[in-house]
Design a protein around this motif. Sequence first.
Motif, PDB file in Angstrom:
ATOM      1  N   ILE A 113       0.870  -1.181   0.000  1.00 53.75           N
ATOM      2  CA  ILE A 113       0.000   0.000   0.000  1.00 53.75           C
ATOM      3  C   ILE A 113       0.898   1.219   0.000  1.00 53.75           C
ATOM      4  O   ILE A 113       1.841   1.314   0.788  1.00 53.75           O
ATOM      5  N   ARG A 114       0.603   2.147  -0.890  1.00 55.02           N
ATOM      6  CA  ARG A 114       1.463   3.322  -1.078  1.00 55.02           C
ATOM      7  C   ARG A 114       0.646   4.611  -0.998  1.00 55.02           C
ATOM      8  O   ARG A 114      -0.571   4.597  -1.141  1.00 55.02           O
ATOM      9  N   PRO A 115       1.320   5.740  -0.780  1.00 54.48           N
ATOM     10  CA  PRO A 115       0.609   7.015  -0.813  1.00 54.48           C
ATOM     11  C   PRO A 115      -0.159   7.155  -2.127  1.00 54.48           C
ATOM     12  O   PRO A 115       0.324   6.771  -3.188  1.00 54.48           O
ATOM     13  N   GLY A 116      -1.368   7.670  -2.009  1.00 51.51           N
ATOM     14  CA  GLY A 116      -2.258   7.795  -3.158  1.00 51.51           C
ATOM     15  C   GLY A 116      -3.328   6.721  -3.180  1.00 51.51           C
ATOM     16  O   GLY A 116      -4.341   6.865  -3.860  1.00 51.51           O
ATOM     17  N   ASP A 117      -3.120   5.636  -2.431  1.00 53.31           N
ATOM     18  CA  ASP A 117      -4.122   4.570  -2.371  1.00 53.31           C
ATOM     19  C   ASP A 117      -5.255   4.967  -1.427  1.00 53.31           C
ATOM     20  O   ASP A 117      -5.030   5.644  -0.415  1.00 53.31           O
ATOM     21  N   GLN A 118      -6.455   4.533  -1.749  1.00 55.58           N
ATOM     22  CA  GLN A 118      -7.580   4.669  -0.834  1.00 55.58           C
ATOM     23  C   GLN A 118      -7.917   3.278  -0.320  1.00 55.58           C
ATOM     24  O   GLN A 118      -8.205   2.364  -1.101  1.00 55.58           O
ATOM     25  N   LEU A 119      -7.868   3.117   0.995  1.00 53.86           N
ATOM     26  CA  LEU A 119      -8.197   1.849   1.620  1.00 53.86           C
ATOM     27  C   LEU A 119      -9.695   1.766   1.859  1.00 53.86           C
ATOM     28  O   LEU A 119     -10.283   2.693   2.426  1.00 53.86           O
ATOM     29  N   GLU A 120     -10.300   0.683   1.422  1.00 51.33           N
ATOM     30  CA  GLU A 120     -11.679   0.387   1.785  1.00 51.33           C
ATOM     31  C   GLU A 120     -11.625  -0.777   2.758  1.00 51.33           C
ATOM     32  O   GLU A 120     -11.167  -1.865   2.406  1.00 51.33           O
ATOM     33  N   VAL A 121     -12.058  -0.538   3.979  1.00 50.97           N
ATOM     34  CA  VAL A 121     -12.029  -1.547   5.024  1.00 50.97           C
ATOM     35  C   VAL A 121     -13.444  -2.066   5.225  1.00 50.97           C
ATOM     36  O   VAL A 121     -14.367  -1.280   5.437  1.00 50.97           O
ATOM     37  N   ARG A 122     -13.586  -3.385   5.158  1.00 47.59           N
ATOM     38  CA  ARG A 122     -14.886  -4.034   5.360  1.00 47.59           C
ATOM     39  C   ARG A 122     -14.788  -4.939   6.581  1.00 47.59           C
ATOM     40  O   ARG A 122     -13.912  -5.796   6.645  1.00 47.59           O
ATOM     41  N   GLY A 123     -15.679  -4.736   7.516  1.00 49.70           N
ATOM     42  CA  GLY A 123     -15.706  -5.562   8.714  1.00 49.70           C
ATOM     43  C   GLY A 123     -17.012  -6.321   8.818  1.00 49.70           C
ATOM     44  O   GLY A 123     -18.066  -5.786   8.474  1.00 49.70           O
ATOM     45  N   GLN A 124     -16.919  -7.554   9.295  1.00 49.47           N
ATOM     46  CA  GLN A 124     -18.090  -8.418   9.468  1.00 49.47           C
ATOM     47  C   GLN A 124     -18.053  -9.007  10.874  1.00 49.47           C
ATOM     48  O   GLN A 124     -17.064  -9.638  11.252  1.00 49.47           O
TER      49      GLN A 124
END
Length: 150
Positions: free
Chosen positions: A97-108
Amino acid sequence: MQREEILSVLSHRYPFLFVDKIKEICYMESVIGYKNVTGNEPWVIGHFPEKAIFPGVLLIETAAQICGFIFYDQQKKNVLSNSYLSNVKNFKFLKLIRPGDQLEVRGQFITKAFNFADIKCEVYVDQQKVAEGSLRYYFENIPNEQEVNQ
């Protein structure tokens, strides 16, 4: 959920706030949230400055902050200050993961026992899974069974 409401729920603050937006919360079921990885964050200076890589420990912290919103009841407007990350299981880092990435975190939500609750977590960048694992939270006061089954 935007920044102002996030700040009213979480006790974290810069430079240790890793939640930019919460897209969806299904109380005690699931959550989806985002963190924008930028080049001006404090870790960039020392974590491979020529080819900055988002540190794994910060990825876990990001996932823990976002997944914790599963325990946020939007109707009751509860604060999440009575919960703590207590265990990280089988967390795998699948891509850098590098600068400029958008993390989408999914929790269940997986299960709860006594004052502990387990969450399955997946992290995506551009719809590609970059990390996954399970997080366990400890609660001073955990929601009761009736709230979970509503």
